[in-house]
Structure formats: C-alpha cells, structure tokens
Scaffold this motif. Structure first.
Motif, short mmCIF file in Angstrom:
data_model
loop_
_atom_site.label_atom_id
_atom_site.label_comp_id
_atom_site.label_asym_id
_atom_site.label_seq_id
_atom_site.Cartn_x
_atom_site.Cartn_y
_atom_site.Cartn_z
N ARG A 1 0.83 -1.21 0.00
CA ARG A 1 0.00 0.00 0.00
C ARG A 1 0.85 1.25 0.00
NH1 ARG A 1 -4.53 1.38 4.67
NH2 ARG A 1 -5.13 3.45 3.90
N VAL A 2 2.02 1.21 0.64
CA VAL A 2 2.87 2.40 0.75
C VAL A 2 3.94 2.44 -0.33
CG1 VAL A 2 4.48 3.63 2.27
CG2 VAL A 2 2.43 2.58 3.22
N PHE A 3 4.62 1.31 -0.56
CA PHE A 3 5.77 1.30 -1.46
C PHE A 3 5.43 0.80 -2.86
CE2 PHE A 3 7.60 0.96 2.79
CZ PHE A 3 8.52 2.00 2.76
N GLY A 4 4.49 -0.11 -2.98
CA GLY A 4 4.19 -0.68 -4.28
C GLY A 4 5.01 -1.94 -4.53
N ALA A 5 4.45 -2.87 -5.31
CA ALA A 5 5.11 -4.16 -5.53
C ALA A 5 6.39 -4.01 -6.33
CB ALA A 5 4.14 -5.11 -6.25
N SER A 6 6.39 -3.17 -7.33
CA SER A 6 7.60 -3.03 -8.16
C SER A 6 8.76 -2.45 -7.38
CB SER A 6 7.28 -2.13 -9.37
OG SER A 6 6.85 -0.85 -8.93
N ASN A 7 8.49 -1.50 -6.49
CA ASN A 7 9.57 -0.94 -5.69
C ASN A 7 10.09 -1.95 -4.67
OD1 ASN A 7 9.55 1.62 -6.89
ND2 ASN A 7 7.87 2.32 -5.58
N ILE A 8 9.21 -2.75 -4.10
CA ILE A 8 9.66 -3.76 -3.14
C ILE A 8 10.55 -4.78 -3.84
CG2 ILE A 8 8.88 -5.62 -1.63
CD1 ILE A 8 6.36 -3.98 -1.10
N ILE A 9 10.14 -5.23 -5.02
CA ILE A 9 10.96 -6.20 -5.77
C ILE A 9 12.29 -5.58 -6.15
CG2 ILE A 9 11.07 -7.54 -7.90
CD1 ILE A 9 8.03 -7.85 -7.74
N LYS A 10 12.29 -4.33 -6.54
CA LYS A 10 13.54 -3.66 -6.92
C LYS A 10 14.47 -3.52 -5.73
CE LYS A 10 15.20 0.63 -9.01
NZ LYS A 10 14.81 1.97 -9.56
N PHE A 11 13.92 -3.16 -4.56
CA PHE A 11 14.74 -3.05 -3.36
C PHE A 11 15.39 -4.38 -3.01
CE2 PHE A 11 11.84 0.58 -1.76
CZ PHE A 11 12.53 1.49 -2.57
N LEU A 12 14.62 -5.44 -3.06
CA LEU A 12 15.15 -6.76 -2.68
C LEU A 12 16.17 -7.27 -3.68
CD1 LEU A 12 11.90 -8.50 -1.39
CD2 LEU A 12 13.72 -7.44 -0.07
N GLN A 13 15.99 -6.99 -4.95
CA GLN A 13 16.95 -7.46 -5.94
C GLN A 13 18.28 -6.74 -5.85
OE1 GLN A 13 14.86 -7.00 -9.65
NE2 GLN A 13 13.83 -8.99 -9.49
N TYR B 1 7.71 -1.83 8.86
CA TYR B 1 7.61 -0.88 9.99
C TYR B 1 7.35 0.53 9.49
CZ TYR B 1 8.89 1.75 14.15
OH TYR B 1 8.87 2.63 15.21
N GLU B 2 8.07 0.95 8.45
CA GLU B 2 7.87 2.28 7.89
C GLU B 2 6.47 2.42 7.31
OE1 GLU B 2 8.22 6.10 6.48
OE2 GLU B 2 9.51 5.03 7.90
N ALA B 3 5.96 1.36 6.69
CA ALA B 3 4.61 1.42 6.12
C ALA B 3 3.57 1.57 7.22
CB ALA B 3 4.35 0.17 5.28
N ASN B 4 3.73 0.82 8.32
CA ASN B 4 2.80 0.95 9.45
C ASN B 4 2.84 2.37 10.03
OD1 ASN B 4 1.41 -1.56 9.87
ND2 ASN B 4 3.35 -2.48 10.44
N ALA B 5 4.04 2.90 10.21
CA ALA B 5 4.17 4.26 10.75
C ALA B 5 3.61 5.29 9.79
CB ALA B 5 5.63 4.56 11.05
N ARG B 6 3.80 5.07 8.49
CA ARG B 6 3.28 6.02 7.51
C ARG B 6 1.76 6.00 7.45
NH1 ARG B 6 5.87 10.20 5.64
NH2 ARG B 6 7.73 8.89 5.42
N ILE B 7 1.16 4.83 7.69
CA ILE B 7 -0.30 4.75 7.71
C ILE B 7 -0.85 5.46 8.95
CG2 ILE B 7 -2.22 3.14 7.94
CD1 ILE B 7 -0.68 1.21 6.17
N ARG B 8 -0.18 5.30 10.10
CA ARG B 8 -0.64 5.98 11.31
C ARG B 8 -0.40 7.48 11.24
NH1 ARG B 8 2.01 1.54 13.82
NH2 ARG B 8 3.76 2.93 14.28
N ASP B 9 0.76 7.88 10.71
CA ASP B 9 1.11 9.30 10.63
C ASP B 9 1.58 9.59 9.20
OD1 ASP B 9 1.85 11.89 10.99
OD2 ASP B 9 3.32 11.52 12.57
N PRO B 10 0.67 9.99 8.32
CA PRO B 10 1.07 10.18 6.92
C PRO B 10 2.08 11.31 6.72
CG PRO B 10 -1.32 10.00 7.12
CD PRO B 10 -0.77 10.16 8.50
N VAL B 11 2.22 12.24 7.66
CA VAL B 11 3.10 13.38 7.48
C VAL B 11 4.54 13.04 7.84
CG1 VAL B 11 3.56 15.77 8.17
CG2 VAL B 11 1.20 14.97 7.88
N TYR B 12 4.74 12.51 9.06
CA TYR B 12 6.10 12.27 9.55
C TYR B 12 6.52 10.79 9.45
CZ TYR B 12 5.69 16.98 11.44
OH TYR B 12 5.52 18.32 11.58
#
Length: 201
Positions: free
Chosen positions: A69-81, A97-108
C-alpha cells in the motif's frame, strides 16, 4: 446307456493357495506449493525462485498488504533485488515498519516516532542529572554536619584527638553503675551532712 459324471474342482477348493500377485504401487502424490502472499494478492503465478516468497509467507497476507500500500510491488521487488540475501529480511522488516508508521502518521511516518522517543530520552536524562545533583548535595551536607560536630567536640575537649572524639560519637552511651555511691557509709555520711549542715548562712 451309460452316463459319465465329470467333476471339476474349483480353484477355491484346492488345497494350495494361489501365488501372491504383486499389486501396482500408486504414484506419489504431488506436493502442492501454495503461492506466497504477494503473488496471491497480485494474482500472478508464483515461480520457484520468487524473490518475495521467503519474506511474505501465505500465512501472513497483511504484511505484504501494508508494504504494498505504501511502497508498491515493483519498488519492493527492486529493493530486494539490489540487496544481498543476508540483508533482505531486515529490509523487509524496515519497510513493513515504515509502512505501518506512515499509515498511522502520513506526514512524519517513523520520523515522528523517533523524535518522540528522543524527547523522552532527553527528559529522562535531565531527571537523572537532577537526581545525581541532589545526591551530591546531600552528601556534602552530611560531610559538613560531621565536620561541624567534630569541631564542636574539639572545642569542648581540646586535649582529645579527633579520632578519639569520632570513636566516642560512634559508640553508644554507657550507663555508669551508681551502686558504688549508695553504700551504707556514704548514705550515713550523706544523711549526717544533710542533717547538721545548714542550707544557707
């Protein structure tokens, strides 16, 4: 006219059992491999060497849903590769963890949580420094009190050394035995002196 009866023996009535027949072995059942949570959510075929399968198991689909939801599938695959396999598990944990924090606090995001924790650490360090200063102040006051007591004792007993006075302060007070002053002779003398000597002249 003669009739001849021909008897035939059935195989079941024979005394010797039939030879055992070998049954054909059933083929092994194929191992069904369920697709990983990422491929199931993306609705695609999960290949044998799927880069997402080791980190997004099918039993935890929420993990990939949040990261996707936050990063997208293509970015996750690119990061891992781009990372070695020894660092991919930590990278996935950080992304989730960053995705959970971004969902709770979209600004910071997680930066807000980090700033809040740093603020709490600073407050606790200030409280610790204050407590240490109060402890040092109490120790100084105790040392000054002991020095003052020793000074007063030295003024009242100038001939005794400070070590002797400190030992006397440390020892509990001892009660003297007053029986030696209350024998019969002393009582008689005390009574005669009280009876004959006037209190004033």
């Amino acid at each position: 006219m003669d009739y001849k009866i021909k008897t035939t023996t059935s195989p079941s009535s024979s005394s010797s059992p039939p030879p055992p027949t070998s049954q054909p072995q059933s083929p092994p059942s194929p191992v069904v491999v369920s697709p990983c949570a990422a491929c199931k959510i993306l609705r695609r075929r999960c290949v044998e060497k799927c880069v997402l399968a080791p980190y997004f198991p099918p039993t935890d689909p929420l993990k990939f849903t949040i990261a996707h939801r936050v990063f997208g599938a293509s970015n996750i695959i690119k990061f891992l590769q781009e990372l070695p396999e020894s660092q991919r598990a930590d990278a996935v944990s950080s992304m989730v963890y960053e995705a959970n924090a971004r969902i709770r606090d979209p600004v910071y995001g997680c930066a807000g949580a980090i700033c809040q924790l740093q603020k709490q650490v600073s407050e606790l360090q200030a409280q610790l420094a204050k407590a240490q200063a109060e402890l040092v102040n109490m120790q100084c006051q105790q040392a000054n009190l002991v020095a003052l007591i020793c000074m007063e004792m030295s003024q009242s007993h100038p001939d005794e050394p400070h070590s002797t006075m400190a030992a006397q302060l440390a020892q509990p007070p001892q009660h003297e035995d007053m029986n030696c002053f209350l024998d019969d002779n002393n009582m008689n003398n005390f009574g005669s002196a009280w009876a004959w000597e006037p209190l004033w002249t």
